[in-house]
Design an enzyme around this catalytic site. Structure first.
Site, PDB file in Angstrom:
ATOM      1  N   CYS A  10       0.801  -1.220   0.000  1.00 42.74           N
ATOM      2  CA  CYS A  10       0.000   0.000   0.000  1.00 42.74           C
ATOM      3  C   CYS A  10       0.838   1.276   0.000  1.00 42.74           C
ATOM      4  CB  CYS A  10      -0.949   0.000   1.190  1.00 42.74           C
ATOM      5  SG  CYS A  10      -2.030  -1.443   1.207  1.00 42.74           S
ATOM      6  N   LYS A  46      -9.167   8.430   2.867  1.00 40.96           N
ATOM      7  CA  LYS A  46      -9.706   7.086   2.602  1.00 40.96           C
ATOM      8  C   LYS A  46     -11.141   6.950   3.118  1.00 40.96           C
ATOM      9  CE  LYS A  46      -5.372   4.451   2.444  1.00 40.96           C
ATOM     10  NZ  LYS A  46      -4.387   5.483   2.802  1.00 40.96           N
ATOM     11  N   GLU A  68      -0.264   5.647  13.831  1.00 40.56           N
ATOM     12  CA  GLU A  68       0.194   6.748  12.990  1.00 40.56           C
ATOM     13  C   GLU A  68       0.105   8.087  13.716  1.00 40.56           C
ATOM     14  OE1 GLU A  68      -0.510   8.700   8.551  1.00 40.56           O
ATOM     15  OE2 GLU A  68      -1.895   7.172   9.294  1.00 40.56           O
ATOM     16  N   HIS A  79      -2.217   8.068   6.319  1.00 41.64           N
ATOM     17  CA  HIS A  79      -2.474   6.755   5.719  1.00 41.64           C
ATOM     18  C   HIS A  79      -3.843   6.245   6.185  1.00 41.64           C
ATOM     19  CE1 HIS A  79      -1.613   2.998   3.765  1.00 41.64           C
ATOM     20  NE2 HIS A  79      -1.817   2.330   4.882  1.00 41.64           N
ATOM     21  N   PHE A 123       1.803  -3.319   3.882  1.00 41.40           N
ATOM     22  CA  PHE A 123       2.120  -4.650   4.386  1.00 41.40           C
ATOM     23  C   PHE A 123       3.588  -4.960   4.080  1.00 41.40           C
ATOM     24  CE2 PHE A 123      -2.285  -6.971   4.286  1.00 41.40           C
ATOM     25  CZ  PHE A 123      -2.728  -6.135   5.294  1.00 41.40           C
ATOM     26  N   HIS A 143      -9.721   2.428   0.168  1.00 38.77           N
ATOM     27  CA  HIS A 143      -8.279   2.176   0.151  1.00 38.77           C
ATOM     28  C   HIS A 143      -7.880   1.617  -1.212  1.00 38.77           C
ATOM     29  CE1 HIS A 143      -4.302   1.288   1.178  1.00 38.77           C
ATOM     30  NE2 HIS A 143      -4.448   0.570   2.267  1.00 38.77           N
TER      31      HIS A 143
END
Length: 414
Positions: free
Chosen positions: A164, A336, A315, A304, A402, A341
């Site tokens: 991502c 998002k 985050e 994110h 990931f 996403h």
């Protein structure tokens, strides 16, 4: 090395769950619209998939691309081509020697539709019916290959894969290509087309998707106490980057500067972020140092923020670790909540949003936050856009993937 070369953004293009182009996508984001919708298929019943919605592409590529292109491209390449052509035209179709033109377009997963369709054909109809273009369509570098062919980019065509964070890392690599003198212009971004029953089933199995089937538009809710997972999306965003000298020489319109790149890796877990956020902190600090920007200059962050219980707060803690008390004047957006996403395309789209935010001095809203998590440590822009200050300002776009990939990009006003 010529690392002092300023890198500016002169073109923007996108096709997303919100709209079929960049200006309309940005307008929809400012209006707080959601691109999540119930899918028009029988996957849930046929495959017993518990999720019935996604942030599907708003404008079908068949409405934009000619049929011959559709037939030889995976959807991930189709989306990239639509966004790249728009960005190129938005930049004024710059005249540049092909040897000074680069392309960097990434995908986190690649041609999953082509891969799985090809396997179905092989099983059901035999090897002779598998399309001869299957491998060029499924390979993760297919989108950038087509983009490089479109514009004659000969300085290099690259496709970095970092889940991502792929789209943001592609932009970071494009910045480096210009800084180190390999190119004067780079077409870069990210794309993803994974709204297919198998990836959705896999994400469901990992318990990462929201299950709000009765409220798709309200399902992606970063920082809300009732968040229950992300909404899978699809689409692409592409930026045209130029050296400031090249842009000035041709009188190009400049949106903003891409002033800093910060990269790190957690080396912690294949899917979960380091709970201490050390990698995220390192990426942001490196990006700020690369840009020569102080914490007091940062007025906006596009997070994110996928809408997961652990990731969102990790985050925000990392942001406060980096900025300290300067965090209090930052305007945080979690877009998002509207786009879903886009996986490998997310970082590119959110960089585009950060560029527009700095250019127009407007931070886009975060929607669906009815009850902010009490542990949220950064001022959140909710429901309506927030005005950003005059003068020299900076924004950060964070992208995490990931495998522990962390990318932070710093955008400053031109």
């Amino acid at each position: 090395m010529t690392a002092s070369r300023d890198v500016v953004v002169t073109g923007l293009g996108a096709t997303t769950p919100l709209a079929g182009d960049a200006p309309s996508t940005w307008a929809a984001a400012l209006a707080g619209q959601s691109g999540a919708r119930t899918m028009d298929n029988d996957w849930s019943e046929k495959y017993e998939i518990p999720v019935t919605f996604a942030a599907t592409i708003k404008v079908d590529p068949s409405e934009v691309l000619p049929r011959p292109e559709i037939k030889r491209m995976d959807p991930s390449a189709q989306y990239a081509m639509i966004a790249a052509r728009e960005a190129w035209q938005d930049a004024g179709a710059p005249e540049v020697d092909g040897e000074r033109l680069g392309a960097v377009v990434s995908s986190g997963i690649g041609g999953i539709w082509t891969t799985l369709d090809g396997w179905d054909v092989l099983r059901e109809r035999g090897a002779r019916r598998v399309l001869p273009m299957t491998v060029p369509m499924l390979m993760p570098n297919s989108p950038v290959a087509y983009v490089s062919l479109e514009f004659g980019a000969q300085a290099g065509a690259h496709s970095l894969v970092s889940a991502c964070a792929s789209g943001a890392e592609a932009i970071g690599y494009g910045i480096d290509m210009i800084r180190n003198g390999r190119a004067d212009v780079v077409v870069c971004g990210g794309t993803e087309a994974t709204i297919h029953p198998m990836p959705i089933a896999a994400f469901c199995a990992s318990r990462t998707l929201s299950l709000r089937n009765d409220d798709p538009a309200g399902a992606s809710r970063p920082y809300d106490v009732d968040r229950d997972g992300f909404v899978i999306g699809e689409g692409a965003a592409v930026l045209v980057l130029e050296s400031a000298e090249h842009a000035a020489a041709r009188g190009a319109r400049v949106y903003a500067k891409l002033s800093g790149v910060g990269l790190s890796s957690d080396a912690y877990h294949i899917t979960s972020p380091d709970p201490d956020g050390k990698g995220q902190v390192a990426a942001m600090r490196r990006a700020l140092a690369d840009a020569g920007v102080e914490g007091r200059d940062v007025v906006h962050i596009n997070a994110h923020a996928t809408s997961t219980k652990v990731g969102d707060l990790t985050e925000t803690r990392s942001i406060r670790t980096v900025l300290g008390s300067e965090t209090d004047h930052v305007r945080l957006s979690a877009t998002k909540s509207m786009t879903g996403h886009l996986l490998g395309g997310a970082g590119a789209l959110e960089t585009l949003f950060a560029v527009k935010a700095v250019h127009e001095r407007l931070a886009p809203p975060t929607i669906n936050v009815a009850q902010p998590d009490p542990e949220l440590q950064v001022p959140l822009v909710r429901d309506t856009p927030a005005q950003l200050p005059d003068g020299d300002i900076a924004a950060i776009n964070n992208s995490f993937g990931f495998g522990g990939h962390n990318v932070a990009l710093v955008v400053t006003n031109a």
